[in-house]
Write a protein that holds these residues in place. Structure first.
Motif, mmCIF file in Angstrom:
data_model
loop_
_atom_site.group_PDB
_atom_site.id
_atom_site.type_symbol
_atom_site.label_atom_id
_atom_site.label_comp_id
_atom_site.label_asym_id
_atom_site.label_seq_id
_atom_site.Cartn_x
_atom_site.Cartn_y
_atom_site.Cartn_z
ATOM 1 N N TYR A 174 0.834 -1.206 0.000
ATOM 2 C CA TYR A 174 0.000 0.000 0.000
ATOM 3 C C TYR A 174 0.867 1.254 0.000
ATOM 4 C CZ TYR A 174 -3.352 3.454 1.778
ATOM 5 O OH TYR A 174 -4.127 4.576 1.953
ATOM 6 N N ASP A 175 1.901 1.268 0.846
ATOM 7 C CA ASP A 175 2.808 2.411 0.911
ATOM 8 C C ASP A 175 3.558 2.621 -0.398
ATOM 9 O OD1 ASP A 175 2.462 3.705 3.259
ATOM 10 O OD2 ASP A 175 4.113 2.766 4.332
ATOM 11 N N ALA A 176 4.060 1.517 -0.960
ATOM 12 C CA ALA A 176 4.956 1.616 -2.111
ATOM 13 C C ALA A 176 4.236 1.916 -3.420
ATOM 14 C CB ALA A 176 5.757 0.312 -2.247
ATOM 15 N N PHE A 177 3.016 1.425 -3.585
ATOM 16 C CA PHE A 177 2.363 1.508 -4.891
ATOM 17 C C PHE A 177 1.071 2.329 -4.915
ATOM 18 C CE2 PHE A 177 4.766 -2.507 -4.924
ATOM 19 C CZ PHE A 177 5.575 -2.282 -6.028
ATOM 20 N N LEU A 178 0.459 2.537 -3.762
ATOM 21 C CA LEU A 178 -0.838 3.212 -3.755
ATOM 22 C C LEU A 178 -0.817 4.602 -3.128
ATOM 23 C CD1 LEU A 178 -3.138 0.186 -2.811
ATOM 24 C CD2 LEU A 178 -2.551 1.056 -5.089
ATOM 25 N N THR A 179 0.132 4.876 -2.247
ATOM 26 C CA THR A 179 0.149 6.192 -1.585
ATOM 27 C C THR A 179 1.477 6.913 -1.784
ATOM 28 O OG1 THR A 179 0.781 5.114 0.495
ATOM 29 C CG2 THR A 179 -1.564 5.544 0.145
ATOM 30 N N ASP A 180 2.416 6.716 -0.855
ATOM 31 C CA ASP A 180 3.655 7.499 -0.859
ATOM 32 C C ASP A 180 4.583 7.176 -2.024
ATOM 33 O OD1 ASP A 180 2.877 8.798 1.415
ATOM 34 O OD2 ASP A 180 3.861 7.394 2.768
ATOM 35 N N GLY A 181 4.679 5.899 -2.389
ATOM 36 C CA GLY A 181 5.598 5.491 -3.442
ATOM 37 C C GLY A 181 6.981 5.161 -2.892
ATOM 38 N N PHE A 182 7.820 4.597 -3.743
ATOM 39 C CA PHE A 182 9.158 4.165 -3.331
ATOM 40 C C PHE A 182 10.089 5.329 -2.999
ATOM 41 C CE2 PHE A 182 9.637 -0.282 -3.220
ATOM 42 C CZ PHE A 182 8.783 -0.852 -4.157
ATOM 43 N N THR A 183 9.760 6.511 -3.481
ATOM 44 C CA THR A 183 10.662 7.642 -3.307
ATOM 45 C C THR A 183 10.407 8.425 -2.024
ATOM 46 O OG1 THR A 183 9.207 9.078 -4.606
ATOM 47 C CG2 THR A 183 10.959 7.904 -5.787
ATOM 48 N N LYS A 184 9.470 7.946 -1.183
ATOM 49 C CA LYS A 184 9.187 8.596 0.092
ATOM 50 C C LYS A 184 9.292 7.580 1.229
ATOM 51 C CE LYS A 184 6.203 12.313 -1.608
ATOM 52 N NZ LYS A 184 4.881 12.973 -1.471
ATOM 53 N N MET A 185 9.492 8.117 2.437
ATOM 54 C CA MET A 185 9.569 7.249 3.603
ATOM 55 C C MET A 185 8.254 6.501 3.791
ATOM 56 S SD MET A 185 11.594 6.255 6.042
ATOM 57 C CE MET A 185 12.838 7.535 6.297
ATOM 58 N N ASN A 186 8.351 5.221 4.060
ATOM 59 C CA ASN A 186 7.153 4.389 4.228
ATOM 60 C C ASN A 186 6.599 4.540 5.643
ATOM 61 O OD1 ASN A 186 9.535 3.149 5.146
ATOM 62 N ND2 ASN A 186 8.642 1.109 5.047
ATOM 63 N N SER A 187 6.028 5.691 5.909
ATOM 64 C CA SER A 187 5.604 6.030 7.267
ATOM 65 C C SER A 187 4.538 5.078 7.808
ATOM 66 C CB SER A 187 5.078 7.468 7.306
ATOM 67 O OG SER A 187 6.094 8.385 6.958
ATOM 68 N N VAL A 188 3.542 4.739 7.006
ATOM 69 C CA VAL A 188 2.422 3.916 7.490
ATOM 70 C C VAL A 188 2.897 2.520 7.881
ATOM 71 C CG1 VAL A 188 0.207 2.868 6.891
ATOM 72 C CG2 VAL A 188 0.728 5.207 6.138
ATOM 73 N N SER A 189 3.579 1.840 6.959
ATOM 74 C CA SER A 189 4.025 0.475 7.240
ATOM 75 C C SER A 189 5.115 0.457 8.306
ATOM 76 C CB SER A 189 4.522 -0.194 5.961
ATOM 77 O OG SER A 189 5.559 0.547 5.363
ATOM 78 N N ARG A 190 5.933 1.506 8.346
ATOM 79 C CA ARG A 190 7.003 1.559 9.353
ATOM 80 C C ARG A 190 6.413 1.693 10.751
ATOM 81 N NH1 ARG A 190 12.784 2.066 8.021
ATOM 82 N NH2 ARG A 190 13.739 1.470 9.992
ATOM 83 N N ILE A 191 5.430 2.562 10.911
ATOM 84 C CA ILE A 191 4.786 2.731 12.212
ATOM 85 C C ILE A 191 4.062 1.447 12.612
ATOM 86 C CG2 ILE A 191 3.040 4.002 13.505
ATOM 87 C CD1 ILE A 191 5.633 5.531 12.926
ATOM 88 N N ALA A 192 3.423 0.790 11.639
ATOM 89 C CA ALA A 192 2.711 -0.462 11.927
ATOM 90 C C ALA A 192 3.697 -1.541 12.382
ATOM 91 C CB ALA A 192 1.949 -0.926 10.690
#
Length: 219
Positions: A112-130
């Motif tokens: 979800y972080d990599a392909f639907l919201t932030d993308g690979f070029t931004k910090m994966n905040s959602v999955s990292r916090i989870a």
């Protein structure tokens, strides 16, 4: 602020980059006589840290503008390895199944972080916090296990208790920095560096603790 960014930050960055080498060297020395799956998994986690720092430096030297895609991969593999250590530490089937479900759920969040919201070029905040939250819950669950185990007298001799303490401090401390990193980066590079500086300090302490935990696992 200018003095910190210009003098302290570069020094802190190199200390953080080199910090995995301490437990890595100790792990290499101890691994010859080890067959414990928890020891091997923790050593694998340290290897992931060494490889991540090495690849990060290579991308910087090669002139790559953005290497935040590494955070997505490190979150997945790093969490999976630490979750595996807890998997071998719990006896209850319910907890083991919960860990597996958590790993599957994290894979979905990373996608979800990599392909639907932030993308690979931004910090994966959602999955990292989870991932951080799930690791903290595992650590707390192990504290509960220890509290109900009358056979454990000296907590400092229990490597999993020490690892749980390290995880609780590190992941609770870095969660806020990861959560606001993208917003800080949108303001300025200096604001983002402050977030990274907090993570770096905790990163150094985290890997130093691994050196002691590996020695405990080897005894």
């Amino acid at each position: 602020m200018e003095y910190f960014i210009g003098h302290i930050y570069p020094w802190l960055k190199w200390v953080a980059v080199l910090s995995p080498l301490l437990p890595f060297g100790i792990g290499l020395w101890l691994i010859r006589k080890q067959k414990s799956p928890k020891f091997m998994l923790l050593f694998l986690f340290i290897i992931l840290g060494v490889l991540t720092e090495a690849v990060s430096m290579i991308t910087i030297i090669s002139g790559t503008r953005n290497n935040l895609w590494l955070a997505h991969l490190y979150t997945l593999f790093g969490f999976s390895v630490l979750a595996g250590i807890f998997y071998y530490s719990f006896d209850k089937l319910l907890l083991k199944r919960a860990i597996i479900v958590g790993m599957v759920g994290l894979c979905v969040l990373i996608y979800y972080d990599a392909f639907l919201t932030d993308g690979f070029t931004k910090m994966n905040s959602v999955s990292r916090i989870a991932a951080n939250a799930m690791l903290i819950l595992m650590a707390i669950a192990y504290f509960y296990k220890v509290a109900n185990n009358a056979k454990i007298i000296y907590l400092d001799r229990d490597p999993m208790f020490l690892l749980s303490c390290a995880i609780l401090i590190y992941y609770a401390g870095t969660s806020m920095s990861y959560a606001i990193f993208n917003e800080a980066l949108a303001i300025s590079y200096d604001a983002a560096r402050i977030c990274l500086a907090i993570i770096m300090v905790l990163n150094v302490l985290f890997y130093i603790s691994h050196a002691f935990i590996l020695k405990r696992m080897a005894t």
